[in-house]
Design a protein around this motif. Structure first.
Motif, PDB file in Angstrom:
ATOM      1  N   UNK A   1       3.025  -2.050   7.649  1.00 10.58           N
ATOM      2  CA  UNK A   1       4.428  -2.179   8.062  1.00 10.58           C
ATOM      3  C   UNK A   1       5.321  -2.248   6.825  1.00 10.58           C
ATOM      4  N   UNK A   2       4.921  -3.019   5.844  1.00  4.76           N
ATOM      5  CA  UNK A   2       5.703  -3.104   4.604  1.00  4.76           C
ATOM      6  C   UNK A   2       5.735  -1.744   3.911  1.00  4.76           C
ATOM      7  N   UNK A   3       4.598  -1.049   3.911  1.00  2.42           N
ATOM      8  CA  UNK A   3       4.554   0.288   3.288  1.00  2.42           C
ATOM      9  C   UNK A   3       5.533   1.249   3.959  1.00  2.42           C
ATOM     10  N   UNK A   4       5.478   1.353   5.292  1.00  4.22           N
ATOM     11  CA  UNK A   4       6.347   2.336   5.961  1.00  4.22           C
ATOM     12  C   UNK A   4       7.813   1.951   5.829  1.00  4.22           C
ATOM     13  N   UNK A   5       8.103   0.676   5.879  1.00  5.91           N
ATOM     14  CA  UNK A   5       9.493   0.266   5.679  1.00  5.91           C
ATOM     15  C   UNK A   5       9.963   0.653   4.278  1.00  5.91           C
ATOM     16  N   UNK A   6       9.105   0.494   3.309  1.00  8.99           N
ATOM     17  CA  UNK A   6       9.458   0.844   1.933  1.00  8.99           C
ATOM     18  C   UNK A   6       9.640   2.355   1.792  1.00  8.99           C
ATOM     19  N   UNK A   7       8.734   3.111   2.362  1.00 12.00           N
ATOM     20  CA  UNK A   7       8.813   4.576   2.287  1.00 12.00           C
ATOM     21  C   UNK A   7      10.087   5.097   2.943  1.00 12.00           C
ATOM     22  N   UNK A   8      10.476   4.486   4.054  1.00 13.34           N
ATOM     23  CA  UNK A   8      11.651   4.951   4.787  1.00 13.34           C
ATOM     24  C   UNK A   8      12.889   4.102   4.471  1.00 13.34           C
ATOM     25  N   UNK A   9      13.014   3.721   3.214  1.00 15.47           N
ATOM     26  CA  UNK A   9      14.197   3.038   2.679  1.00 15.47           C
ATOM     27  C   UNK A   9      14.542   1.722   3.355  1.00 15.47           C
ATOM     28  N   UNK A  10      13.524   1.008   3.786  1.00 10.72           N
ATOM     29  CA  UNK A  10      13.714  -0.365   4.211  1.00 10.72           C
ATOM     30  C   UNK A  10      14.165  -0.588   5.634  1.00 10.72           C
ATOM     31  N   UNK A  11      14.225   0.469   6.437  1.00  9.38           N
ATOM     32  CA  UNK A  11      14.700   0.275   7.810  1.00  9.38           C
ATOM     33  C   UNK A  11      14.042   1.279   8.752  1.00  9.38           C
ATOM     34  N   UNK A  12      13.546   0.768   9.865  1.00  9.29           N
ATOM     35  CA  UNK A  12      12.907   1.606  10.888  1.00  9.29           C
ATOM     36  C   UNK A  12      13.089   0.971  12.258  1.00  9.29           C
TER      37      UNK A  12
END
Length: 149
Positions: A40-51
């Motif tokens: 979850x932290x990885x994908x949030x980071x990849x997608x600029x902190x928001x999903x």
């Protein structure tokens, strides 16, 4: 007033330290709950902190190239989000979201990473994070190359 500003600075340091410590702890865990927290932290980071919450599991599968050693579920994701919020890593906000190809709306949860810069710095050494970004860069390079031909 100065005391209030100082407390804000101290609070951001605590969040950063918590995030760094949390990521390092999660990298060493081998259970599904820990793996999902890190993802979850990885994908949030990849997608600029928001999903949106509804996009998290599909995006996790993307960053792993659809090859995973565990199966994330909505129930497990909900517990992970609660834990990350309690750890002050993320913020969760219920929002209305438009439906694709429709005029309707539905409620979804908007998930925000509280310290994107720190997450990027800590994940710079993470294999899954680096490999995903590398694959995306290669895809962009190939697309540009085809465009220039």
């Amino acid at each position: 007033m100065l005391r209030f500003i100082a407390s804000l600075r101290d609070n951001s340091t605590v969040v950063s330290m918590n995030l760094r410590e949390k990521i390092e702890e999660l990298k060493n865990r081998d259970d599904e709950f820990g793996k999902l927290q890190l993802d979850v932290i990885r994908v949030l980071t990849i997608f600029n902190g928001i999903l949106w919450k509804s996009e998290i599991i599909p995006d996790i599968m993307k960053i792993h190239g659809h090859v995973m050693d565990y199966l994330p579920t909505e129930k497990m994701l909900e517990k992970v989000l609660e834990q990350l919020k309690a750890d002050r890593i993320i913020d969760v906000e219920v929002r209305e979201r438009g439906m694709m190809l429709s005029r309707g709306v539905y409620k979804d949860k908007l998930i925000k990473l509280l310290n994107l810069g720190e997450a990027k710095a800590v994940l710079a050494s993470d294999k899954v994070y680096r490999e995903y970004l590398g694959r995306k860069m290669e895809m962009l390079r190939q697309a540009l190359q085809r465009y220039e031909e």
